[in-house]
Design an enzyme around this catalytic site. Structure first.
Site, PDB file in Angstrom:
ATOM      1  N   GLN A 198      -2.724   1.974  10.366  1.00  0.00           N
ATOM      2  CA  GLN A 198      -1.558   2.441   9.694  1.00  0.00           C
ATOM      3  C   GLN A 198      -0.518   3.430  10.486  1.00  0.00           C
ATOM      4  O   GLN A 198       1.069   3.039  10.566  1.00  0.00           O
ATOM      5  CB  GLN A 198      -1.875   2.543   7.897  1.00  0.00           C
ATOM      6  CG  GLN A 198      -2.290   2.417   7.042  1.00  0.00           C
ATOM      7  CD  GLN A 198      -3.794   1.890   7.276  1.00  0.00           C
ATOM      8  OE1 GLN A 198      -4.408   2.955   8.041  1.00  0.00           O
ATOM      9  NE2 GLN A 198      -4.426   1.865   6.246  1.00  0.00           N
ATOM     10  N   ARG A 224       0.856  -1.168   0.097  1.00  0.00           N
ATOM     11  CA  ARG A 224       0.073  -0.036  -0.146  1.00  0.00           C
ATOM     12  C   ARG A 224       1.145   1.015   0.273  1.00  0.00           C
ATOM     13  O   ARG A 224       2.095   1.423   0.188  1.00  0.00           O
ATOM     14  CB  ARG A 224      -0.752   0.074   1.557  1.00  0.00           C
ATOM     15  CG  ARG A 224      -0.373  -0.701   2.693  1.00  0.00           C
ATOM     16  CD  ARG A 224      -0.893   0.272   3.681  1.00  0.00           C
ATOM     17  NE  ARG A 224      -0.582   1.862   3.763  1.00  0.00           N
ATOM     18  CZ  ARG A 224       0.616   2.342   3.941  1.00  0.00           C
ATOM     19  NH1 ARG A 224       1.896   2.063   3.919  1.00  0.00           N
ATOM     20  NH2 ARG A 224       0.327   3.543   3.661  1.00  0.00           N
ATOM     21  N   GLY A 225       0.144   2.267  -0.083  1.00  0.00           N
ATOM     22  CA  GLY A 225       1.225   3.874  -0.021  1.00  0.00           C
ATOM     23  C   GLY A 225       0.992   4.594  -1.951  1.00  0.00           C
ATOM     24  O   GLY A 225       1.361   2.974  -2.515  1.00  0.00           O
ATOM     25  N   ALA A 226       0.917   5.450  -2.023  1.00  0.00           N
ATOM     26  CA  ALA A 226       0.369   5.533  -3.667  1.00  0.00           C
ATOM     27  C   ALA A 226       2.325   5.028  -4.600  1.00  0.00           C
ATOM     28  O   ALA A 226       2.281   4.912  -4.984  1.00  0.00           O
ATOM     29  CB  ALA A 226       0.236   6.940  -3.504  1.00  0.00           C
ATOM     30  N   ASP A 280      -3.060  10.467  -2.210  1.00  0.00           N
ATOM     31  CA  ASP A 280      -3.476   9.319  -3.065  1.00  0.00           C
ATOM     32  C   ASP A 280      -3.710   9.983  -4.684  1.00  0.00           C
ATOM     33  O   ASP A 280      -3.555   8.827  -6.460  1.00  0.00           O
ATOM     34  CB  ASP A 280      -4.339   7.988  -2.815  1.00  0.00           C
ATOM     35  CG  ASP A 280      -3.876   7.164  -1.246  1.00  0.00           C
ATOM     36  OD1 ASP A 280      -3.341   6.547  -2.091  1.00  0.00           O
ATOM     37  OD2 ASP A 280      -3.948   7.637  -0.341  1.00  0.00           O
TER      38      ASP A 280
END
Length: 312
Positions: free
Chosen positions: A174, A44-46, A215
């Site tokens: 998170q 995850r994470g852009a 994002d």
């Protein structure tokens, strides 16, 4: 440590669902496995999703259906579709050309995170800065180092960081699980804060700057980020505290005119109703689970990318 990389004929990534208890690297050999990992937030994470998208095109080996499925796995995150498109543009040149393009995206992300850390640290004034952040924007959200937390790391390395106040980031925590883990690894002083305490601490003068990731950034500067970001922006604006977005240029989507046009992912209600498999609410309770919110551009002090500082 690299969050995501290419190893032989597979993608290797840290399974973020197991942190902080265990640090396990997954070997992903098919697009279906990668899509599943993306959807359950193992990766995850852009910026990391951009690299995952590009490497996934290599795994697809020219299968357009698999590429389309990968591209749509997380609709709010601009970088995923961007990474897929960047690598897929080389399909007619063969698999090695696609792999070379994907590895360039990986390497460019590493360089971009270093540059954002430098640029963001230069933008902030003061020598003992108290930073507030939400979700996870460190190396786990990129390949190495990260975006907003990359700025924090640069400040820490230069002796300019007093403390990080990390919001826990419900429902999947998170901030509590990942950001505190990364801050501890870098030796940066930090405390964990309940999400709803953020605006109060801003009002009390406990924070010098809010740093968040993104994002998707619309053409006008409206920014989609983890749910809870908008509340921090409102609190920061009222308190006169800089509210700064740190994200690579690939997160800016010129085809999305404003935040009203950003598709917000609505995730499984069970993420709200349970924690670690333990039910919090009575059986039959309904839940609403938007994963992101949109901060209007007029609440954003600056957007820091690897190339420039944008004043929306």
């Amino acid at each position: 440590m690299r969050t995501i990389d290419w190893a032989g004929d597979a993608v290797e990534l840290v399974d973020q669902t197991l942190l902080p208890g265990r640090c396990v690297r997954l070997r992903v050999e098919t697009v279906a496995e990668l899509v599943a990992a993306i959807r359950r937030l193992a990766v995850r994470g852009a910026p990391a999703l951009g690299v995952a998208g590009a490497l996934g095109v290599v795994l697809a080996d020219g299968d357009r259906g698999q590429i389309a499925e990968l591209r749509a796995a997380r609709p709010t995150a601009a970088n995923l579709a961007w990474g897929v498109d960047q690598a897929a543009a080389h399909l007619d040149k063969g698999r090695q050309a696609v792999l070379a393009a994907a590895l360039r995206i990986r390497d460019d992300d590493i360089a971009a995170c270093l540059a954002m850390g430098e640029r963001g640290a230069a933008l902030l004034e003061g020598d003992r800065l108290r930073i507030m952040t939400v979700c996870n924007t460190g190396g786990l959200a990129a390949v190495e180092r990260g975006t907003a937390l990359g700025v924090v790391q640069t400040l820490h390395e230069r002796g300019r960081l007093a403390e990080v106040l990390a919001l826990e980031t419900r429902p999947l925590l998170q901030g509590a699980r990942l950001t505190t883990w990364e801050l501890a690894r870098m030796g940066a002083p930090h405390r964990l804060v309940a999400d709803s305490a953020g605006p109060y601490l801003l009002a009390k003068g406990e924070v010098d700057a809010v740093l968040i990731g993104a994002d998707r950034i619309a053409a006008n500067g409206d920014t989609a980020n983890k749910i809870g970001s908008y509340a921090l922006a409102l609190g920061a604006e009222r308190a006169g505290v800089p509210f700064i977005v740190v994200a690579p240029e690939s997160t800016i989507d010129p085809a999305t005119p404003t935040g009203d046009h950003i598709e917000i992912e609505d995730r499984d209600p069970e993420e709200i109703l349970t924690v670690g498999g333990v039910r919090l609410a009575p059986e039959g309770t309904q839940a609403l689970n938007p994963a992101f919110d949109v901060t209007p551009h007029d609440l954003i002090t600056a957007i820091v990318t690897e190339r420039r500082v944008i004043r929306p």
